[in-house]
Design an enzyme around this catalytic site. Structure first.
Site, mmCIF file in Angstrom:
data_model
loop_
_atom_site.group_PDB
_atom_site.id
_atom_site.type_symbol
_atom_site.label_atom_id
_atom_site.label_comp_id
_atom_site.label_asym_id
_atom_site.label_seq_id
_atom_site.Cartn_x
_atom_site.Cartn_y
_atom_site.Cartn_z
ATOM 1 N N THR A 124 0.814 -1.220 0.000
ATOM 2 C CA THR A 124 0.000 0.000 0.000
ATOM 3 C C THR A 124 0.841 1.262 0.000
ATOM 4 O O THR A 124 0.324 2.346 -0.222
ATOM 5 C CB THR A 124 -0.917 0.047 1.230
ATOM 6 O OG1 THR A 124 -0.127 0.097 2.415
ATOM 7 C CG2 THR A 124 -1.841 -1.162 1.273
ATOM 8 N N ALA A 126 2.281 2.745 2.562
ATOM 9 C CA ALA A 126 2.228 3.528 3.799
ATOM 10 C C ALA A 126 3.551 3.391 4.547
ATOM 11 O O ALA A 126 4.073 2.290 4.717
ATOM 12 C CB ALA A 126 1.085 3.057 4.684
ATOM 13 N N HIS A 438 2.212 -7.710 7.865
ATOM 14 C CA HIS A 438 3.363 -7.026 8.467
ATOM 15 C C HIS A 438 4.086 -7.979 9.419
ATOM 16 O O HIS A 438 4.092 -7.794 10.632
ATOM 17 C CB HIS A 438 2.888 -5.771 9.220
ATOM 18 C CG HIS A 438 2.250 -4.752 8.335
ATOM 19 N ND1 HIS A 438 1.310 -3.849 8.784
ATOM 20 C CD2 HIS A 438 2.414 -4.490 7.012
ATOM 21 C CE1 HIS A 438 0.926 -3.074 7.790
ATOM 22 N NE2 HIS A 438 1.578 -3.446 6.700
#
Length: 503
Positions: A124, A126, A438
């Site tokens: 993504t 981020a 993650h």
């Protein structure tokens, strides 16, 4: 069987491998570098983010998947189809571990990228910064700050990729009021930094491996660097504390070649890096252990324009190809505020373009305790669809984790109700373990060979003078924030150690 000689072998051509290559090349234009990546290329450009591909069919498929697939933010994800006994003919993309033949009941949403560039073509983008206990306390503070800054440069971090709207500012004020008094200094709600920058037409382009190291997309730009895609590293060859080469296998044909290298950096990912070490007979006690990810509580609320004081009809809508209008984060502040909120907004419209609602996504990242028993187990007998030791994932939340999850539910509800009507039964869900993607810890760094780490603070694997590791798996702390920027600091450190080793 052919044998080739290189100065450095990089196992993995994702973001971390690209960063190590970039750092090495900047320091030594003559260094011979081999990047070996087992997955096939998606589209015409190796290592390009799928958000930015030119092929319409790939671009459309990516945008569908990012909203509903394994890398999506919300529920409803079904496991990707099994690739069968071999990945030789598997389509490139994202696969659940179970689809690759692993035993992953304890982490059913855990997924891997089977393609050149790894997660670096899916992520993504981020890039919030770690803080507090997320930063290893045994690292020199000044050096760490320098490594973090360099990691941000390599990723091309943009502090304001989505400019706030009037509604976004009102939403942020309402969320900030909920956390007033709990935030550490400068830890209040703020725009989410992203590795995304506008091109000349104003379209946000994501940083992918080909952006960090351009020869990944165009090998002709660097004749001293060789990129091999569809070439799986199946064994590291070593003796007497030195890795002298590797065994590579062509995924489709099965052809074998051997390469020699003066230094090797394993930067596949948090799952496959320890798998390769195990397959190679390199098995520090901590290998595969301390597997960690934050719990992921998703949610959404339709903000009340009257309550927040904005005109819904006057708002812009998200750009074509973007899933959000704005992107914010509410950082954690340690024990007094342990959660990260990842907040995305979008304007929902009718077919005629009429604005229907200002939707706020409220993802909550909840820290979980580091425990050695959360781990990857590797089989001595069975293999997975890639031909490597079959993995069994052992993972669970303990009582402290579950207590924080319940606390997170309450805080999420408080935040949501500050914005508009909210029903947690229908607008909130705790996602299955693995859904955040993650993952950290399975190759973790430490200060000594005490059985709790795989490599030293310079990312050198214990017991070896020329074997290094990079990536999220090397991160030794429990992260609340998104992991990529933190993981990138290990690529910076590994590259520095390789350069020191090669002189």
């Amino acid at each position: 069987m052919t044998t080739e000689q290189f100065d450095v072998l990089l196992v993995g051509g994702g973001l971390m491998g690209a960063a190590v290559a970039s750092e090495l090349r900047a320091a030594d234009p003559g260094m011979r570098i081999l990047i070996a990546d087992g997955g096939p290329v998606i589209g015409a450009v190796p290592g390009q983010h799928l958000h930015d591909v030119a092929e319409p069919e790939i671009w459309e498929r990516y945008n569908h998947r990012v909203a509903s697939g394994v890398q999506g933010f919300y529920t409803g994800v079904e496991p990707s189809p099994s690739v069968g006994e071999s990945v030789a003919d598997a389509e490139p993309g994202m696969y659940h571990l179970s689809s690759l033949g692993e035993s992953a009941d304890d982490m059913p949403a855990a997924s891997l990228a089977w393609n050149a560039g790894g997660m670096g073509v899916h992520w993504t983008a981020a890039t919030p910064s770690p803080w507090g206990a997320e930063i290893p306390d045994f690292l020199d503070a000044a050096e760490w700050r320098g490594d973090l800054a360099r990691a941000a440069e390599l990723l091309r971090v943009n502090p304001l990729p989505f400019p706030p709207t009037v509604a976004g500012r009102a939403m942020a004020d309402a969320v900030g009021a909920v956390f007033a008094g709990a935030d550490a200094p400068e830890r209040g709600i703020q725009p989410m930094p992203m590795a995304a920058n506008p091109d000349t037409a104003g379209v946000l382009r994501r940083t992918a491996p080909n952006v960090i190291f351009a020869p990944i997309a165009d090998p002709a730009r660097d004749p001293r660097c060789t990129l091999r895609t569809g070439m799986r590293v199946t064994r590291l060859l070593h003796a007497d504390g030195r890795v002298h080469g590797a065994r590579l296998e062509d995924v489709r044909s099965g052809a074998i070649r051997t390469v020699h290298a003066a230094a090797t950096v394993v930067c596949a990912d948090t799952i496959r890096s320890p798998q390769l070490l195990f397959a190679s007979g390199i098995r520090p006690p901590a290998l595969g252990r301390y597997l960690n990810e934050h719990a992921f509580l998703t949610g959404r609320v339709l903000a009340d324009p009257e309550r927040l004081g904005f005109d819904l009809a006057s708002l812009p809508v998200q750009a074509e190809g973007e899933t959000m209008l704005e992107h914010y984060w509410q950082p954690h502040s340690g024990t007094r505020q342990p959660f990260q909120f990842q907040i995305s907004t979008q304007v929902r419209t009718a077919e005629d373009g009429t604005h229907l609602a200002y939707q706020v996504g409220l993802g909550v990242y909840i820290p979980t305790e580091l425990r050695a028993e959360n781990r990857l187990e590797f089989s001595e007998q069975e293999t997975d669809a890639t031909g490597m030791p079959r993995i069994t994932v052992r993972f669970s939340w303990n009582e402290s984790d579950r207590a924080r999850i319940e606390q997170g539910r309450k805080v999420q509800r408080e935040v949501a109700e500050a914005l508009g009507p909210f029903d947690p039964e229908t607008e909130s869900a705790l996602l299955d373990p693995g859904c955040s993607l993650h993952f950290t810890g399975t190759m973790r760094m430490g200060t000594g060979e005490d059985g709790t780490s795989v490599c030293d603070p310079g990312c050198r694997v214990w017991g070896f003078e020329n074997l290094f590791a990079a990536g999220n798996g090397v991160v030794p702390t429990a992260l609340v924030c998104n992991s990529t920027l933190t993981g990138m600091t290990t690529a910076v450190r590994a590259a520095r150690s390789v350069l020191a080793r090669l002189g």
